[in-house]
Design an enzyme around this catalytic site. Structure first.
Site, PDB file in Angstrom:
ATOM      1  N   LYS A  45      21.619  19.940  44.273  1.00 53.36           N
ATOM      2  CA  LYS A  45      22.206  19.660  42.960  1.00 53.36           C
ATOM      3  C   LYS A  45      21.359  18.641  42.197  1.00 53.36           C
ATOM      4  O   LYS A  45      21.011  18.843  41.034  1.00 53.36           O
ATOM      5  CB  LYS A  45      23.616  19.099  43.164  1.00 53.36           C
ATOM      6  CG  LYS A  45      24.384  18.801  41.890  1.00 53.36           C
ATOM      7  CD  LYS A  45      25.607  17.914  42.146  1.00 53.36           C
ATOM      8  CE  LYS A  45      26.563  18.528  43.131  1.00 53.36           C
ATOM      9  NZ  LYS A  45      27.861  17.780  43.167  1.00 53.36           N
ATOM     10  N   SER A  53      25.055  10.100  35.838  1.00 54.08           N
ATOM     11  CA  SER A  53      24.811   8.907  36.657  1.00 54.08           C
ATOM     12  C   SER A  53      23.338   8.507  36.577  1.00 54.08           C
ATOM     13  O   SER A  53      23.009   7.317  36.488  1.00 54.08           O
ATOM     14  CB  SER A  53      25.163   9.174  38.124  1.00 54.08           C
ATOM     15  OG  SER A  53      26.552   9.076  38.347  1.00 54.08           O
ATOM     16  N   ASN A  95      39.738  13.587  37.762  1.00 52.88           N
ATOM     17  CA  ASN A  95      38.677  13.321  36.789  1.00 52.88           C
ATOM     18  C   ASN A  95      38.000  14.612  36.310  1.00 52.88           C
ATOM     19  O   ASN A  95      37.842  14.833  35.099  1.00 52.88           O
ATOM     20  CB  ASN A  95      37.643  12.375  37.420  1.00 52.88           C
ATOM     21  CG  ASN A  95      36.411  12.221  36.565  1.00 52.88           C
ATOM     22  OD1 ASN A  95      35.451  12.978  36.694  1.00 52.88           O
ATOM     23  ND2 ASN A  95      36.443  11.278  35.657  1.00 52.88           N
ATOM     24  N   GLN A 146      24.370  17.913  47.718  1.00 57.37           N
ATOM     25  CA  GLN A 146      23.886  16.959  46.717  1.00 57.37           C
ATOM     26  C   GLN A 146      22.360  16.991  46.591  1.00 57.37           C
ATOM     27  O   GLN A 146      21.813  16.776  45.504  1.00 57.37           O
ATOM     28  CB  GLN A 146      24.359  15.544  47.104  1.00 57.37           C
ATOM     29  CG  GLN A 146      24.381  14.542  45.947  1.00 57.37           C
ATOM     30  CD  GLN A 146      25.639  14.645  45.106  1.00 57.37           C
ATOM     31  OE1 GLN A 146      26.738  14.748  45.619  1.00 57.37           O
ATOM     32  NE2 GLN A 146      25.469  14.603  43.796  1.00 57.37           N
ATOM     33  N   LYS A 190      21.342   9.492  46.327  1.00 57.34           N
ATOM     34  CA  LYS A 190      22.303   9.409  45.218  1.00 57.34           C
ATOM     35  C   LYS A 190      23.441  10.364  45.490  1.00 57.34           C
ATOM     36  O   LYS A 190      23.228  11.536  45.798  1.00 57.34           O
ATOM     37  CB  LYS A 190      21.617   9.804  43.890  1.00 57.34           C
ATOM     38  CG  LYS A 190      22.542   9.716  42.692  1.00 57.34           C
ATOM     39  CD  LYS A 190      22.607   8.318  42.132  1.00 57.34           C
ATOM     40  CE  LYS A 190      23.769   8.106  41.186  1.00 57.34           C
ATOM     41  NZ  LYS A 190      25.035   7.689  41.884  1.00 57.34           N
ATOM     42  N   THR A 228      31.305  15.364  34.410  1.00 55.20           N
ATOM     43  CA  THR A 228      31.364  16.488  35.350  1.00 55.20           C
ATOM     44  C   THR A 228      32.163  17.645  34.748  1.00 55.20           C
ATOM     45  O   THR A 228      31.720  18.805  34.760  1.00 55.20           O
ATOM     46  CB  THR A 228      31.969  16.051  36.694  1.00 55.20           C
ATOM     47  OG1 THR A 228      31.293  14.879  37.132  1.00 55.20           O
ATOM     48  CG2 THR A 228      31.847  17.141  37.740  1.00 55.20           C
ATOM     49  N   LYS A 253      25.743  10.986  50.407  1.00 56.58           N
ATOM     50  CA  LYS A 253      27.193  10.999  50.158  1.00 56.58           C
ATOM     51  C   LYS A 253      27.851  10.042  51.128  1.00 56.58           C
ATOM     52  O   LYS A 253      27.292   9.753  52.190  1.00 56.58           O
ATOM     53  CB  LYS A 253      27.760  12.406  50.403  1.00 56.58           C
ATOM     54  CG  LYS A 253      29.104  12.643  49.757  1.00 56.58           C
ATOM     55  CD  LYS A 253      28.966  13.050  48.303  1.00 56.58           C
ATOM     56  CE  LYS A 253      30.280  13.179  47.601  1.00 56.58           C
ATOM     57  NZ  LYS A 253      30.105  13.789  46.268  1.00 56.58           N
ATOM     58  N   GLY A 297      31.395   7.631  42.272  1.00 56.22           N
ATOM     59  CA  GLY A 297      32.735   8.096  42.628  1.00 56.22           C
ATOM     60  C   GLY A 297      32.762   9.536  43.105  1.00 56.22           C
ATOM     61  O   GLY A 297      31.786  10.273  43.001  1.00 56.22           O
ATOM     62  N   ASP A 298      33.895   9.913  43.646  1.00 55.60           N
ATOM     63  CA  ASP A 298      34.222  11.300  44.010  1.00 55.60           C
ATOM     64  C   ASP A 298      35.747  11.289  44.159  1.00 55.60           C
ATOM     65  O   ASP A 298      36.418  10.422  43.566  1.00 55.60           O
ATOM     66  CB  ASP A 298      33.500  11.720  45.310  1.00 55.60           C
ATOM     67  CG  ASP A 298      33.556  13.237  45.552  1.00 55.60           C
ATOM     68  OD1 ASP A 298      32.741  13.969  44.972  1.00 55.60           O
ATOM     69  OD2 ASP A 298      34.422  13.704  46.332  1.00 55.60           O
TER      70      ASP A 298
HETATM   71  P1  NDP Z   1      40.016  13.039  41.757  1.00 58.09           P
HETATM   72  O1  NDP Z   1      40.362  12.188  42.910  1.00 58.09           O
HETATM   73  O2  NDP Z   1      39.931  12.441  40.399  1.00 58.09           O
HETATM   74  O3  NDP Z   1      40.978  14.300  41.676  1.00 58.09           O
HETATM   75  C1  NDP Z   1      41.099  15.194  42.736  1.00 58.09           C
HETATM   76  C2  NDP Z   1      42.099  16.258  42.361  1.00 58.09           C
HETATM   77  O4  NDP Z   1      42.034  17.310  43.321  1.00 58.09           O
HETATM   78  C3  NDP Z   1      43.539  15.743  42.386  1.00 58.09           C
HETATM   79  O5  NDP Z   1      44.290  16.444  41.450  1.00 58.09           O
HETATM   80  C4  NDP Z   1      43.967  16.068  43.803  1.00 58.09           C
HETATM   81  O6  NDP Z   1      45.372  16.199  43.961  1.00 58.09           O
HETATM   82  C5  NDP Z   1      43.278  17.386  44.021  1.00 58.09           C
HETATM   83  N1  NDP Z   1      43.017  17.553  45.463  1.00 58.09           N
HETATM   84  C6  NDP Z   1      42.246  16.776  46.260  1.00 58.09           C
HETATM   85  N2  NDP Z   1      42.271  17.183  47.537  1.00 58.09           N
HETATM   86  C7  NDP Z   1      43.093  18.246  47.543  1.00 58.09           C
HETATM   87  C8  NDP Z   1      43.513  19.118  48.556  1.00 58.09           C
HETATM   88  N3  NDP Z   1      43.114  18.963  49.842  1.00 58.09           N
HETATM   89  N4  NDP Z   1      44.349  20.133  48.195  1.00 58.09           N
HETATM   90  C9  NDP Z   1      44.744  20.286  46.902  1.00 58.09           C
HETATM   91  N5  NDP Z   1      44.363  19.478  45.894  1.00 58.09           N
HETATM   92  C10 NDP Z   1      43.561  18.482  46.209  1.00 58.09           C
HETATM   93  O7  NDP Z   1      38.600  13.701  42.164  1.00 58.09           O
HETATM   94  P2  NDP Z   1      37.508  14.364  41.216  1.00 58.09           P
HETATM   95  O8  NDP Z   1      38.142  15.042  40.066  1.00 58.09           O
HETATM   96  O9  NDP Z   1      36.441  13.366  40.973  1.00 58.09           O
HETATM   97  O10 NDP Z   1      36.866  15.460  42.210  1.00 58.09           O
HETATM   98  C11 NDP Z   1      37.322  16.808  42.262  1.00 58.09           C
HETATM   99  C12 NDP Z   1      36.223  17.680  42.848  1.00 58.09           C
HETATM  100  O11 NDP Z   1      35.045  17.599  42.032  1.00 58.09           O
HETATM  101  C13 NDP Z   1      35.756  17.311  44.261  1.00 58.09           C
HETATM  102  O12 NDP Z   1      35.373  18.496  44.938  1.00 58.09           O
HETATM  103  C14 NDP Z   1      34.511  16.486  43.999  1.00 58.09           C
HETATM  104  O13 NDP Z   1      33.642  16.481  45.106  1.00 58.09           O
HETATM  105  C15 NDP Z   1      33.921  17.235  42.823  1.00 58.09           C
HETATM  106  N6  NDP Z   1      32.973  16.519  41.989  1.00 58.09           N
HETATM  107  C16 NDP Z   1      33.285  15.326  41.427  1.00 58.09           C
HETATM  108  C17 NDP Z   1      32.375  14.684  40.613  1.00 58.09           C
HETATM  109  C18 NDP Z   1      32.689  13.426  39.886  1.00 58.09           C
HETATM  110  O14 NDP Z   1      31.850  12.993  39.099  1.00 58.09           O
HETATM  111  N7  NDP Z   1      33.849  12.822  40.064  1.00 58.09           N
HETATM  112  C19 NDP Z   1      31.017  15.246  40.389  1.00 58.09           C
HETATM  113  C20 NDP Z   1      30.831  16.553  40.972  1.00 58.09           C
HETATM  114  C21 NDP Z   1      31.773  17.137  41.757  1.00 58.09           C
HETATM  115  P3  NDP Z   1      46.213  15.038  44.675  1.00 58.09           P
HETATM  116  O15 NDP Z   1      46.255  13.914  43.704  1.00 58.09           O
HETATM  117  O16 NDP Z   1      47.529  15.664  44.949  1.00 58.09           O
HETATM  118  O17 NDP Z   1      45.460  14.694  45.933  1.00 58.09           O
HETATM  119  O1  2IT Z   2      29.583  15.449  43.800  1.00 64.35           O
HETATM  120  C1  2IT Z   2      29.019  14.761  42.940  1.00 64.35           C
HETATM  121  O2  2IT Z   2      27.995  15.161  42.357  1.00 64.35           O
HETATM  122  C2  2IT Z   2      29.593  13.463  42.594  1.00 64.35           C
HETATM  123  N1  2IT Z   2      30.643  13.102  43.119  1.00 64.35           N
HETATM  124  C3  2IT Z   2      28.893  12.563  41.614  1.00 64.35           C
HETATM  125  C4  2IT Z   2      27.796  11.776  42.294  1.00 64.35           C
HETATM  126  C5  2IT Z   2      27.140  10.717  41.452  1.00 64.35           C
HETATM  127  O3  2IT Z   2      26.280  10.029  42.046  1.00 64.35           O
HETATM  128  O4  2IT Z   2      27.411  10.552  40.270  1.00 64.35           O
END
Ligand code: NDP
Ligand code: 2IT
Length: 445
Positions: A114, A377, A241, A111, A90, A210, A126, A165-166
């Protein structure tokens, strides 16, 4: 690091050359695990660490697709099925040009622990692609997702591997991926993907989970010192997100979130970020953060630079790995920082973590603090399995219980191992022991 573990760690690094983020994630976990191996020699005899660091299966594939101009495009797809001791693999899919095998392996490795901490029956995995969604039309995104799934479908399933997603993968992408999976397999297998739309098998609260979870975790940390989010000055990185929902939750709890960022720059809004406007720009219009400045008074947009140049009492890094370094951490500490909740995966460098810990800052590592997304999830999978859908209030209550439970387990484990308040130690040991016990019980596989 314990000498026995260091020898294993060195072998892992040597067999996985050039994968810096994976090395970093492995080293950080191993640094916590010496005391566990004193108490449990059976983990060494069972080669648990060697097995944990070697994914059960790694899939790399070509993703061909046609852009709007009719040109042929080729990307690389990945799925690393890391560990299935506790349940089906997952974890999310990341679409970003920086994605490579080492990044996917660091994320998959994190993961495992976590997912164990959530208490839900899910293993770790992943995936993703070096595809860059920036500037692509809906039709291009759809064709890319369809091609990606045309290979991925044979490796996943409700009982095998459940992506979500991520970065770069949200509800739109999950929709296209699910549609193609259904078409190829001729199965309405809701539990094969999470993060689905509400009308077709998704769970309420999953989009918020998240960011909300990160703030709930940080609130629990603050409570241990008689504090709360009320009145805190918060800085968030990212504006995707996780960031948006962390901002929303922190402000609901009485904080003022004065800044957030994207990869181009950051905004400063001392009155507190207008979440409705931010959602409109980022989620509806799919615009850039810069657009926020012109649509609200008394806002500054800083082109380039780092949002960590600002002062905050609570920092919530919610963008990407290694975005907050030791120098930034030291500056934040000098200017009154109380707590850090990692919404992103491994956003603080090892130097930054050391600075926070030495200064006695409340530090919630990503594998604990951002577990609310994957936990919800798992709640989505539960609803799919029972062909049910729960109310927002019920699902949010479950999320809150899970996050408070993770906090308490990390804190209790840190106490048990003689380092109260060390959430890094608590998360690493708490997640590891659960997986290690299951691996021993299931034999050498
Ligand atoms: P999104 O794609 O929704 O948003 C990512 C954000 O981070 C954007 O604002 C993006 O800016 C910025 N970003 C990405 N890469 C870079 C970089 N190299 N330098 C600077 N800014 C950057 O992703 P999420 O919000 O889903 O994910 C954000 C983090 O949270 C990640 O580390 C992800 O692994 C983690 N995460 C996500 C989960 C989820 O459920 N979605 C769960 C747990 C962890 P720009 O648009 O300019 O690229
Ligand atoms: O980093 C993370 O935990 C995620 N992007 C969410 C993974 C999931 O299966 O919901």
């Amino acid at each position: 690091m314990d000498a026995r573990l260091e020898a294993i760690r060195d072998t892992v690094l040597a067999r996985n050359p050039g994968e810096g983020e994976f090395h970093q994630a492995v080293t950080e976990v191993f640094e916590s695990l010496g005391p566990v191996h004193d108490r449990h020699p059976e983990f060494l005899e069972g080669a648990i660490l060697e097995r944990l660091c070697e994914p059960e299966r790694q899939i790399i594939f070509r993703v061909p697709w046609v852009d709007d101009a009719g040109r042929f495009q080729i990307n690389r797809g990945f799925r690393v099925e890391f560990n299935s001791a506790l349940g089906p693999f997952k974890g999310g899919l990341r679409f970003h040009p920086s994605v490579n095998l080492g990044i996917v392996k660091f994320l998959g490795f994190e993961q495992i622990f976590k997912n164990a901490l959530t208490g839900m029956p899910i293993g770790g995995g992943k995936g993703g692609s070096d595809f860059d969604p920036r500037g692509r039309s809906d039709a291009e995104i759809m064709r890319f997702c369809q091609s990606f799934m045309t290979e991925l479908y044979r490796h996943i399933g409700e009982y095998t591997d459940v992506p979500a997603g991520d970065i770069g993968v949200g509800g739109r992408e999950i929709g296209y991926l699910f549609g193609q999976y259904k078409r190829i397999t001729n199965r309405y297998e809701s539990g094969v993907l999470t993060g689905k739309g509400i009308s077709w098998g998704g769970s309420l609260v999953r989009p918020e989970a998240t960011g909300y979870g990160t703030v709930i975790f940080a609130e629990e940390m603050l409570k241990t010192r008689g504090l709360s989010f009320d009145g805190q000055r918060v800085v968030v990185s990212g504006s995707g997100n996780v960031a948006i929902n962390a901002i929303a939750k922190a402000q609901t709890l009485g904080a003022t979130v004065v800044a957030c960022s994207d990869s181009s720059g950051y905004i400063v809004d001392e009155a507190g970020i207008d979440v409705a406007l931010l959602r409109q720009i980022k989620e509806v219009e799919r615009g850039r953060l810069k657009d926020y400045e012109a649509r609200r008074s008394a806002v500054t947009y800083v082109d380039g630079g780092s949002v960590w140049d600002l002062d905050a009492t609570v920092a919530l890094p919610c963008a990407t790995q290694n975005e907050l370094d030791g120098a930034a951490a030291a500056r934040l500490v000098r200017h009154g920082l109380l707590a850090v909740g990692e919404g992103a995966n491994m956003p603080s460098t090892r130097d930054a973590v050391a600075v926070f810990q030495e200064a006695g800052i409340l530090f919630g590592p990503g594998k604990a603090a951002n577990a609310g997304g994957v936990a919800t999830s798992a709640l989505e999978m539960q609803q799919n399995a029972s062909r049910d859908s729960w109310s927002f209030a019920h699902t949010e209550e479950r999320l809150t219980e899970i996050m408070v439970g993770i906090h308490d387990r990390c804190a209790a484990t840190a106490d048990e191992y003689g380092d109260p308040g060390n959430y890094v130690l608590g998360a690493n040991i708490g997640g590891f022991v659960k997986v290690a016990d299951a691996m021993l019980a299931q034999g050498l596989i």
